[in-house]
Design an enzyme around this catalytic site. Structure first.
Site, PDB file in Angstrom:
ATOM      1  N   LEU A 129     -17.121  -5.581  22.598  1.00 14.61           N
ATOM      2  CA  LEU A 129     -17.697  -4.497  23.405  1.00 14.61           C
ATOM      3  C   LEU A 129     -19.220  -4.576  23.330  1.00 14.61           C
ATOM      4  CD1 LEU A 129     -17.141  -1.791  24.922  1.00 14.61           C
ATOM      5  CD2 LEU A 129     -17.295  -0.660  22.714  1.00 14.61           C
ATOM      6  N   ALA A 130     -19.717  -4.952  22.165  1.00 19.69           N
ATOM      7  CA  ALA A 130     -21.166  -5.106  21.971  1.00 19.69           C
ATOM      8  C   ALA A 130     -21.401  -6.076  20.834  1.00 19.69           C
ATOM      9  CB  ALA A 130     -21.784  -3.757  21.630  1.00 19.69           C
ATOM     10  N   ALA A 132     -24.591  -7.059  18.245  1.00 17.61           N
ATOM     11  CA  ALA A 132     -25.972  -6.819  17.814  1.00 17.61           C
ATOM     12  C   ALA A 132     -26.334  -7.777  16.690  1.00 17.61           C
ATOM     13  CB  ALA A 132     -26.116  -5.370  17.374  1.00 17.61           C
ATOM     14  N   ILE A 134     -26.747  -7.453  13.503  1.00 12.77           N
ATOM     15  CA  ILE A 134     -26.081  -7.366  12.209  1.00 12.77           C
ATOM     16  C   ILE A 134     -24.562  -7.404  12.367  1.00 12.77           C
ATOM     17  CG2 ILE A 134     -25.788  -5.881  10.154  1.00 12.77           C
ATOM     18  CD1 ILE A 134     -28.620  -6.831  10.316  1.00 12.77           C
ATOM     19  N   SER A 135     -24.085  -6.865  13.473  1.00 11.40           N
ATOM     20  CA  SER A 135     -22.634  -6.728  13.586  1.00 11.40           C
ATOM     21  C   SER A 135     -22.144  -6.920  15.009  1.00 11.40           C
ATOM     22  CB  SER A 135     -22.238  -5.338  13.101  1.00 11.40           C
ATOM     23  OG  SER A 135     -22.846  -4.395  13.942  1.00 11.40           O
ATOM     24  N   GLN A 136     -20.830  -6.928  15.134  1.00 13.66           N
ATOM     25  CA  GLN A 136     -20.192  -7.045  16.443  1.00 13.66           C
ATOM     26  C   GLN A 136     -19.105  -5.977  16.525  1.00 13.66           C
ATOM     27  OE1 GLN A 136     -20.095 -10.901  18.191  1.00 13.66           O
ATOM     28  NE2 GLN A 136     -17.861 -10.875  18.225  1.00 13.66           N
ATOM     29  N   VAL A 137     -18.900  -5.465  17.741  1.00 11.48           N
ATOM     30  CA  VAL A 137     -17.959  -4.351  17.888  1.00 11.48           C
ATOM     31  C   VAL A 137     -16.810  -4.757  18.817  1.00 11.48           C
ATOM     32  CG1 VAL A 137     -17.738  -1.985  18.752  1.00 11.48           C
ATOM     33  CG2 VAL A 137     -19.775  -2.650  17.491  1.00 11.48           C
ATOM     34  N   ASP A 287     -32.221   6.594  12.736  1.00 14.01           N
ATOM     35  CA  ASP A 287     -32.239   5.358  13.524  1.00 14.01           C
ATOM     36  C   ASP A 287     -31.882   5.705  14.965  1.00 14.01           C
ATOM     37  OD1 ASP A 287     -32.419   2.697  14.128  1.00 14.01           O
ATOM     38  OD2 ASP A 287     -30.432   2.166  13.391  1.00 14.01           O
TER      39      ASP A 287
HETATM   40  N1  LIG Z   1     -17.462   4.325  18.366  1.00 11.62           N
HETATM   41  C1  LIG Z   1     -17.903   3.634  19.403  1.00 11.62           C
HETATM   42  N2  LIG Z   1     -17.389   3.837  20.642  1.00 11.62           N
HETATM   43  C2  LIG Z   1     -17.848   3.174  21.717  1.00 11.62           C
HETATM   44  N3  LIG Z   1     -18.817   2.238  21.659  1.00 11.62           N
HETATM   45  C3  LIG Z   1     -19.348   1.958  20.468  1.00 11.62           C
HETATM   46  C4  LIG Z   1     -18.923   2.632  19.272  1.00 11.62           C
HETATM   47  N4  LIG Z   1     -19.634   2.150  18.241  1.00 11.62           N
HETATM   48  C5  LIG Z   1     -20.471   1.239  18.756  1.00 11.62           C
HETATM   49  N5  LIG Z   1     -20.316   1.103  20.081  1.00 11.62           N
HETATM   50  C6  LIG Z   1     -21.087   0.209  20.981  1.00 11.62           C
HETATM   51  O1  LIG Z   1     -21.586  -0.865  20.228  1.00 11.62           O
HETATM   52  C7  LIG Z   1     -23.024  -0.884  20.280  1.00 11.62           C
HETATM   53  C8  LIG Z   1     -23.569  -1.363  18.931  1.00 11.62           C
HETATM   54  O2  LIG Z   1     -23.143  -0.460  17.931  1.00 11.62           O
HETATM   55  P1  LIG Z   1     -24.060  -0.096  16.692  1.00 11.62           P
HETATM   56  O3  LIG Z   1     -25.349   0.416  17.178  1.00 11.62           O
HETATM   57  O4  LIG Z   1     -23.269   0.736  15.794  1.00 11.62           O
HETATM   58  O5  LIG Z   1     -24.243  -1.576  16.104  1.00 11.62           O
HETATM   59  P2  LIG Z   1     -25.415  -2.170  15.192  1.00 11.62           P
HETATM   60  O6  LIG Z   1     -25.010  -3.545  14.786  1.00 11.62           O
HETATM   61  O7  LIG Z   1     -25.689  -1.212  14.104  1.00 11.62           O
HETATM   62  O8  LIG Z   1     -26.604  -2.292  16.187  1.00 11.62           O
HETATM   63  P3  LIG Z   1     -28.134  -1.910  15.939  1.00 11.62           P
HETATM   64  O9  LIG Z   1     -28.383  -1.925  14.476  1.00 11.62           O
HETATM   65  O10 LIG Z   1     -28.881  -2.962  16.680  1.00 11.62           O
HETATM   66  O11 LIG Z   1     -28.255  -0.537  16.534  1.00 11.62           O
HETATM   67  C9  LIG Z   1     -23.420   0.523  20.654  1.00 11.62           C
HETATM   68  O12 LIG Z   1     -24.660   0.557  21.313  1.00 11.62           O
HETATM   69  C10 LIG Z   1     -22.277   0.941  21.577  1.00 11.62           C
HETATM   70  O13 LIG Z   1     -22.486   0.441  22.877  1.00 11.62           O
END
Ligand SMILES: Nc1ncnc2c1ncn2[C@@H]1O[C@H](COP(=O)(O)OP(=O)(O)OP(=O)(O)O)[C@@H](O)[C@H]1O
Length: 549
Positions: A129-130, A132, A134-137, A287
């Site tokens: 779905l996304a 980034a 550090i991680s992937q969703v 953040d």
């Molecule tokens: N619970 C959720 N429901 C729907 N979409 C989500 C959810 N959690 C995360 N996402 C999607 O995934 C993206 C990245 O999530 P998140 O910000 O938690 O990741 P991250 O690796 O911490 O990114 P960063 O540190 O760059 O903000 C979010 O911008 C959102 O689009």
């Protein structure tokens, strides 16, 4: 040093030289080894001479990858250190990273679960779905009840990469610090250390889940903020599972307008949420970038925020909170002496700071702000300017306050973006005033007594000595010649007297309660409580009067 880290060091040096970042250090500060370095890489010329410094730094960070991109993003929020142009350039850094192989994501998730994904989840989507830095969703549904969830999993070997980059950054910052001299306001070593704390926190997803649970509970009955539910049984250091949310990204103004969102209410709720998190709960999301904040789609006339990514949270001590609230109130009352006193009382600047010069410097930066209408004054900007000024008077860096100032600047920016006429002062003032009144009033006192009870029973034997020292300090202080200081000292004396009465009253009430709870002589316990209450009243009445709350 391993071959890998040597290769990375070479890559960093190469990028620094290709973007001419070494040119940004004034020639007189460059030692011979710096010049030697430049000569030994003579084929790496600065190909970006036409670009300004901030842009070159941004491009270099972009090239160096996610850890540096995140570092640049963090740096862009340190407006107390960087000029506005540099900060604006760095704020443009985008954290867009290609996804990693879903087979790796699956393997990583299964390793954390200790079972195949299908044991607990259906419909696992291999397309993320996304993705980034550090991680992937990934999305899926829960096997047990069909609820839609997302699985957030750390990138493979991300910890190793972050630590290798951090080591290099720390070493480079130390060299830079030596070159710039310790008095320099950029303080690279401190900035890198600040970044280390932030990014290391983000590497532990379990911590993020625990933060989210706490924040969710704090706002469980709120109509202003929703935090997705965490499935604790599936939350580990490298994997967390949470409820999937649907919302409009807060930066998508067109979509918000299209669905008829009440933008004024949304903007006001943003400011209120910030002050509630800081002053009521002492736990704030720090953040708040657009990728982490969404807006509800149902009932657009009564919108709420949806918050994601609770990896970085801020807290303040009770004292910091009080000084901060007083700081704002003193600012809006244009009481610059009080602001200067507050910085000294709180220990943010040294006790021997020249109060008059400090007050003058504060006045110089604050007074022009009143050329604007009150509703246009930004709290974040006020804090920023005050910190910038205090830094010139050697303010000890308070990371928790920097985090707060950054969040505040962001929230206000967001509020103004959503609803340009947002009256920040009117939105926040009642909140601050009632908080201060509550803190200083009987209810606040009672709460404090209850909270401090175990500590006081422990410290009771030391109390007379402490009170004596306190009064003596106050008395010695009064001998000063300075007129301004005299005014301050009179106030101090009053405060000491009032504190003394309040402390004694609290001690008597505590003693009375102990006697009462142990069924000791009832008349003695009533007497203690009675005298305590009278002293409390006297103490309360003798507080310094020119504090306007
Ligand atoms: N619970 C959720 N429901 C729907 N979409 C989500 C959810 N959690 C995360 N996402 C999607 O995934 C993206 C990245 O999530 P998140 O910000 O938690 O990741 P991250 O690796 O911490 O990114 P960063 O540190 O760059 O903000 C979010 O911008 C959102 O689009």
């Amino acid at each position: 040093m391993t071959i890998k880290s040597m290769r990375r060091a070479y890559q960093v040096v190469k990028t620094v030289l290709q973007y001419g970042l070494d040119d940004l250090i004034p020639a007189k500060l460059k030692p011979w080894y710096f010049r030697l370095l430049r000569w030994s890489f003579f084929w790496l010329t600065n190909q970006h001479k036409d670009k300004v410094g901030g842009e070159r730094l941004k491009l270099a960070m972009q090239e160096l990858g996610p850890v540096y991109i995140k570092f640049g993003q963090m740096l862009s929020t340190r407006r107390d250190l960087l000029s506005d142009e540099w900060a604006e350039e760095l704020a443009m850094l985008q954290d867009r990273v290609p996804p990693f192989d879903s087979a790796i994501a699956r393997a990583q998730i299964e390793a954390e679960l200790g079972a195949p994904i299908e044991t607990y989840f259906d419909n696992f989507d291999d397309t993320p779905l996304a993705s980034a830095s550090i991680s992937q969703v990934h999305t899926a549904t829960l096997k047990s009840n069909g609820e839609e969830v997302v699985l957030k999993v750390l990138r493979p070997n991300v910890e190793e990469k972050v630590h290798a980059d951090l080591l290099l950054m720390t070493q480079s910052a130390q060299v830079l610090e030596t070159l710039l001299g310790h008095g320099n306001r950029l303080r690279p070593a401190e900035v890198v250390e600040d970044y280390r704390t932030t990014i290391e926190g983000e590497l532990n997803l379990k911590l993020e889940a625990l933060n989210a649970i706490k924040l969710r509970n704090n706002f469980i009955d709120s109509g202003a903020l929703y935090i997705p539910k965490m499935y604790e049984e599936f939350c580990f250091t490298r994997l967390i599972v949470m409820e999937r949310i649907y919302g409009v990204p807060v930066s998508d103004r067109a979509a918000l307008e299209a669905q008829g969102t009440n933008l004024k209410l949304l903007a006001e709720r943003g400011v209120e949420l910030f002050f509630t998190q800081v002053f009521r709960d002492n736990f704030f999301h720090a953040d708040m970038h657009p990728g982490n904040i969404f807006v509800s789609t149902e009932h657009p006339e009564d919108p709420f925020y949806i918050g994601l990514d609770c990896g970085i949270m801020g807290t303040l001590t009770e004292q910091d909170k009080r000084y901060l609230a007083e700081n704002f109130l003193a600012f809006f009352n244009r009481d610059y002496t009080r602001i200067a006193q507050l910085y000294i009382e709180s220990g943010w600047v040294a006790a021997d700071t020249d109060l008059v010069a400090f007050e003058q410097a504060i006045k110089v930066v604050c007074e022009p702000m009143f050329n604007k209408p009150l509703d246009e004054i930004s709290f974040g900007h006020v804090l920023l300017e005050l910190f910038r000024t205090a830094r010139r008077f050697d303010m000890v860096v308070q990371p928790q306050l920097v985090l707060l100032e950054k969040t505040l600047l962001y929230i206000e920016g967001l509020g103004r973006q959503l609803y340009p006429q947002l009256d920040l002062w009117q939105t926040a003032k009642p909140f601050l005033e009632s908080w201060m009144a509550e803190q200083m009033g009987p209810l606040g006192m009672a709460k404090k007594i209850k909270k401090q009870f175990p500590y006081w029973t422990d410290k009771l034997p030391e109390l007379p000595e402490l009170v004596y020292d306190n009064l003596k300090m106050g008395k010695n202080f009064v001998n000063s010649q300075n007129q301004l200081l005299d005014r301050y000292l009179k106030q101090q004396q009053k405060a000491h007297k009032s504190n003394y009465l309040l402390i004694t009253s609290a001690v008597l009430v505590i003693c009375g309660s102990i006697l009462f709870s142990q069924n000791a002589t009832l008349w003695a316990s009533y007497a203690c409580i009675g005298i305590g209450a009278t002293l409390w009243l006297l103490g309360w009445r003798s507080r310094p009067k020119n504090r306007k709350f």
